[in-house]
Motif scaffolding. Structure first.
Motif, PDB file in Angstrom:
ATOM      1  N   VAL A  42       0.852  -1.186   0.000  1.00 54.06           N
ATOM      2  CA  VAL A  42       0.000   0.000   0.000  1.00 54.06           C
ATOM      3  C   VAL A  42       0.890   1.239   0.000  1.00 54.06           C
ATOM      4  N   LEU A  43       0.571   2.190  -0.872  1.00 54.18           N
ATOM      5  CA  LEU A  43       1.179   3.518  -0.830  1.00 54.18           C
ATOM      6  C   LEU A  43       0.057   4.510  -0.565  1.00 54.18           C
ATOM      7  N   ALA A  44       0.150   5.243   0.536  1.00 54.72           N
ATOM      8  CA  ALA A  44      -0.829   6.274   0.876  1.00 54.72           C
ATOM      9  C   ALA A  44      -0.133   7.627   0.835  1.00 54.72           C
ATOM     10  N   VAL A  45      -0.742   8.582   0.144  1.00 55.45           N
ATOM     11  CA  VAL A  45      -0.180   9.928   0.023  1.00 55.45           C
ATOM     12  C   VAL A  45      -1.194  10.927   0.561  1.00 55.45           C
ATOM     13  N   HIS A  46      -0.731  11.795   1.450  1.00 56.04           N
ATOM     14  CA  HIS A  46      -1.578  12.817   2.086  1.00 56.04           C
ATOM     15  C   HIS A  46      -1.219  14.167   1.473  1.00 56.04           C
ATOM     16  N   TYR A  47      -2.204  14.825   0.827  1.00 58.01           N
ATOM     17  CA  TYR A  47      -2.017  16.136   0.215  1.00 58.01           C
ATOM     18  C   TYR A  47      -2.692  17.184   1.096  1.00 58.01           C
ATOM     19  N   SER A  48      -1.956  18.243   1.454  1.00 59.16           N
ATOM     20  CA  SER A  48      -2.545  19.302   2.276  1.00 59.16           C
ATOM     21  C   SER A  48      -2.067  20.666   1.784  1.00 59.16           C
ATOM     22  N   HIS A  49      -2.772  21.709   2.212  1.00 62.88           N
ATOM     23  CA  HIS A  49      -2.516  23.070   1.759  1.00 62.88           C
ATOM     24  C   HIS A  49      -1.707  23.837   2.811  1.00 62.88           C
ATOM     25  N   GLY A  50      -1.327  25.060   2.443  1.00 63.30           N
ATOM     26  CA  GLY A  50      -0.629  25.933   3.372  1.00 63.30           C
ATOM     27  C   GLY A  50      -0.067  27.149   2.670  1.00 63.30           C
ATOM     28  N   ASN A  51       0.502  28.041   3.447  1.00 61.84           N
ATOM     29  CA  ASN A  51       1.123  29.243   2.909  1.00 61.84           C
ATOM     30  C   ASN A  51       2.419  28.858   2.192  1.00 61.84           C
ATOM     31  N   GLY A  52       2.488  29.107   0.892  1.00 64.35           N
ATOM     32  CA  GLY A  52       3.658  28.712   0.126  1.00 64.35           C
ATOM     33  C   GLY A  52       3.657  27.245  -0.263  1.00 64.35           C
ATOM     34  N   VAL A  53       2.519  26.573  -0.127  1.00 68.28           N
ATOM     35  CA  VAL A  53       2.411  25.140  -0.429  1.00 68.28           C
ATOM     36  C   VAL A  53       1.349  24.942  -1.509  1.00 68.28           C
ATOM     37  N   GLN A  54       1.683  24.212  -2.559  1.00 66.82           N
ATOM     38  CA  GLN A  54       0.748  23.893  -3.629  1.00 66.82           C
ATOM     39  C   GLN A  54       0.671  22.376  -3.771  1.00 66.82           C
ATOM     40  N   PRO A  55      -0.372  21.755  -3.199  1.00 66.55           N
ATOM     41  CA  PRO A  55      -0.445  20.286  -3.248  1.00 66.55           C
ATOM     42  C   PRO A  55      -0.631  19.773  -4.662  1.00 66.55           C
ATOM     43  N   LYS A  56       0.302  18.967  -5.123  1.00 66.96           N
ATOM     44  CA  LYS A  56       0.270  18.396  -6.471  1.00 66.96           C
ATOM     45  C   LYS A  56       1.377  17.365  -6.568  1.00 66.96           C
ATOM     46  N   ILE A  57       1.399  16.648  -7.675  1.00 67.62           N
ATOM     47  CA  ILE A  57       2.559  15.818  -8.013  1.00 67.62           C
ATOM     48  C   ILE A  57       2.718  15.885  -9.525  1.00 67.62           C
ATOM     49  N   PHE A  58       3.945  16.062  -9.984  1.00 65.38           N
ATOM     50  CA  PHE A  58       4.209  16.318 -11.390  1.00 65.38           C
ATOM     51  C   PHE A  58       4.206  15.017 -12.195  1.00 65.38           C
ATOM     52  N   TRP A  59       4.349  15.188 -13.504  1.00 65.89           N
ATOM     53  CA  TRP A  59       4.289  14.057 -14.421  1.00 65.89           C
ATOM     54  C   TRP A  59       5.333  12.999 -14.064  1.00 65.89           C
ATOM     55  N   HIS A  60       4.897  11.754 -14.045  1.00 65.51           N
ATOM     56  CA  HIS A  60       5.803  10.652 -13.723  1.00 65.51           C
ATOM     57  C   HIS A  60       5.142   9.336 -14.151  1.00 65.51           C
ATOM     58  N   LYS A  61       5.915   8.270 -14.102  1.00 62.08           N
ATOM     59  CA  LYS A  61       5.403   6.915 -14.291  1.00 62.08           C
ATOM     60  C   LYS A  61       5.677   6.125 -13.014  1.00 62.08           C
ATOM     61  N   ASP A  62       4.805   5.178 -12.713  1.00 56.28           N
ATOM     62  CA  ASP A  62       5.019   4.321 -11.552  1.00 56.28           C
ATOM     63  C   ASP A  62       5.902   3.146 -11.964  1.00 56.28           C
ATOM     64  N   ASP A  63       7.201   3.424 -12.070  1.00 52.49           N
ATOM     65  CA  ASP A  63       8.112   2.394 -12.566  1.00 52.49           C
ATOM     66  C   ASP A  63       9.277   2.140 -11.623  1.00 52.49           C
ATOM     67  N   ALA A  64       9.133   2.532 -10.346  1.00 58.61           N
ATOM     68  CA  ALA A  64      10.161   2.197  -9.356  1.00 58.61           C
ATOM     69  C   ALA A  64       9.961   0.749  -8.907  1.00 58.61           C
ATOM     70  N   PRO A  65      10.989   0.114  -8.370  1.00 51.06           N
ATOM     71  CA  PRO A  65      10.846  -1.290  -7.951  1.00 51.06           C
ATOM     72  C   PRO A  65       9.707  -1.515  -6.971  1.00 51.06           C
ATOM     73  N   ASN A  66       9.459  -0.552  -6.078  1.00 52.68           N
ATOM     74  CA  ASN A  66       8.390  -0.750  -5.099  1.00 52.68           C
ATOM     75  C   ASN A  66       6.999  -0.587  -5.701  1.00 52.68           C
ATOM     76  N   ASP A  67       6.918  -0.153  -6.971  1.00 47.15           N
ATOM     77  CA  ASP A  67       5.629  -0.072  -7.660  1.00 47.15           C
ATOM     78  C   ASP A  67       5.251  -1.395  -8.312  1.00 47.15           C
ATOM     79  N   GLY A  68       6.206  -2.332  -8.380  1.00 48.42           N
ATOM     80  CA  GLY A  68       6.001  -3.546  -9.154  1.00 48.42           C
ATOM     81  C   GLY A  68       6.458  -3.320 -10.579  1.00 48.42           C
ATOM     82  N   LEU A  69       7.122  -4.311 -11.167  1.00 49.39           N
ATOM     83  CA  LEU A  69       7.735  -4.114 -12.483  1.00 49.39           C
ATOM     84  C   LEU A  69       7.101  -4.974 -13.570  1.00 49.39           C
ATOM     85  N   THR A  70       5.868  -5.396 -13.368  1.00 54.56           N
ATOM     86  CA  THR A  70       5.153  -6.127 -14.403  1.00 54.56           C
ATOM     87  C   THR A  70       4.003  -5.262 -14.908  1.00 54.56           C
ATOM     88  N   ASP A  71       3.090  -5.865 -15.670  1.00 54.80           N
ATOM     89  CA  ASP A  71       1.938  -5.101 -16.157  1.00 54.80           C
ATOM     90  C   ASP A  71       0.739  -5.215 -15.229  1.00 54.80           C
TER      91      ASP A  71
END
Length: 359
Positions: A147-176
């Protein structure tokens, strides 16, 4: 003078660790382990493109509350188990809390084996995969291991987001095998695109190749098979959109709960896996592929089979269309992504600028 980030969420307002905190038992979800209805009978299932299925209102309100309570109980635990870490601020080196993955983007993360979460999490994932595979036969089966859980929150000088990427790290699993993603709390703008790159981003957007979704609380996205390595990002998290049944649990925040089929991965090795480290791992794997020394992925007989599988994914038809109104699509396109939003493997390897932009 650079303005200091201030994280508004109560999760980051508490005191930092003391010896008593570290010795205290971990807080637990105080709800009994009972049978919870997961899938909402009124959910709407649609295929975005081969290998990508969206399930609107996938989770019942009861299941959303139960999942959010369990995740927030885990997220409040002291480092390295929770969503936060300690940092120092000011000339007096006063300690404060901040998100442990990307303070700039308001992201805290928890990665662990699925066995360390409530038992109903596994059933929740299996139910959604079953429904998604009925809609799209291109999706293979999967057995959630992490399980990967990500908590997004706001604040002064904080912009909750995540940029373009692929889930291709070993901990993501390397099959289809599919990645299963649930949204809880505040709504977000979620974008997907095959073969995305910083160089071609604007043209892909003009061509309609970037698919845009507004994910509400309880929605699920499943991507695997030919779209397992599709590029995606969270462009924006919408403040004050958390539904009333989750506001007492989450406050003004978004939780992204994802399940991975990654057998053999040691979860302890990825407790503090930051975007910078993920970028470094991606570059290392790219170097291995170029040199022909990459190890075989889980479930792939050899490097050629794995590369053929990924090549098939990049040749799928581009995602197009949208399930929102034309005016909403136009306004989102006009806002656009910043040209500074870069993928991990497209920036200078040792650049502070890259680290700040990606994180």
């Amino acid at each position: 003078m650079k303005r200091a980030r201030v994280h508004d969420h109560p999760l980051y307002q508490g005191p930092c660790n003391t010896a008593e905190d570290l010795a205290a038992p971990a807080p637990e979800d105080d709800l009994p382990e009972v049978e919870v209805s997961t899938l909402d009978p009124g959910c709407q299932v649609s295929r975005i493109c081969p290998g990508v299925v969206v399930i609107r209102r996938a989770l019942t309100a009861e299941a959303q509350v139960r999942a959010a309570r369990a995740l927030m109980a885990r997220g409040r635990e002291p480092p390295p188990r929770g969503f936060w870490r300690e940092t120092t601020l000011g000339p007096g080196n006063s300690q404060r809390r901040e998100p442990n993955s990307s303070p700039n983007a308001g992201r805290g993360r928890v990665y662990d084996a699925v066995r360390h979460f409530p038992a109903f999490f596994t059933r929740l994932c299996a139910d959604v995969v079953r429904v998604a595979r009925v809609c799209d036969g291109a999706l293979p089966s999967m057995h959630a291991t992490h399980v990967l859980a990500v908590h997004y929150s706001h604040g002064n000088g904080v912009q909750p987001k995540i940029f373009w990427h692929k889930d291709d790290a070993p901990n993501d699993g390397l099959t289809d095998k599919p990645v299963v993603s649930f949204s809880l709390g505040e709504a977000c703008d979620f974008l997907l695109c095959h073969a995305w790159s910083l160089r071609t981003h604007r043209q892909l957007d003009l061509d309609g190749a970037i698919h845009r979704l507004r994910l509400e609380s309880g929605d699920a996205v499943v991507f695997g098979g030919p779209a397992r390595y599709i590029h995606h990002c969270v462009q924006r998290v919408h403040l004050h959109t958390c539904p009333a049944h989750l506001a007492p649990v989450l406050g003004q925040a978004r939780l992204n709960l994802t399940f991975r089929d990654a057998p053999g991965v040691d979860e302890a090795a990825y407790t503090r896996f930051t975007p910078t480290e993920q970028a470094r791992a991606a570059r290392g794997k790219a170097d291995q592929r170029r040199s022909g020394t990459a190890p075989a992925a889980n479930g792939c007989a050899d490097r050629g089979e794995r590369d053929a599988s990924r090549a098939a994914a990049t040749t799928q038809p581009r995602c197009g269309g949208d399930d929102r109104s034309a005016s909403a699509e136009s306004s989102l396109r006009d806002a656009g992504n910043s040209p500074w939003e870069v993928a991990a493997d497209q920036a200078p390897p040792c650049s502070r600028r890259r680290r700040l932009l990606y994180e």
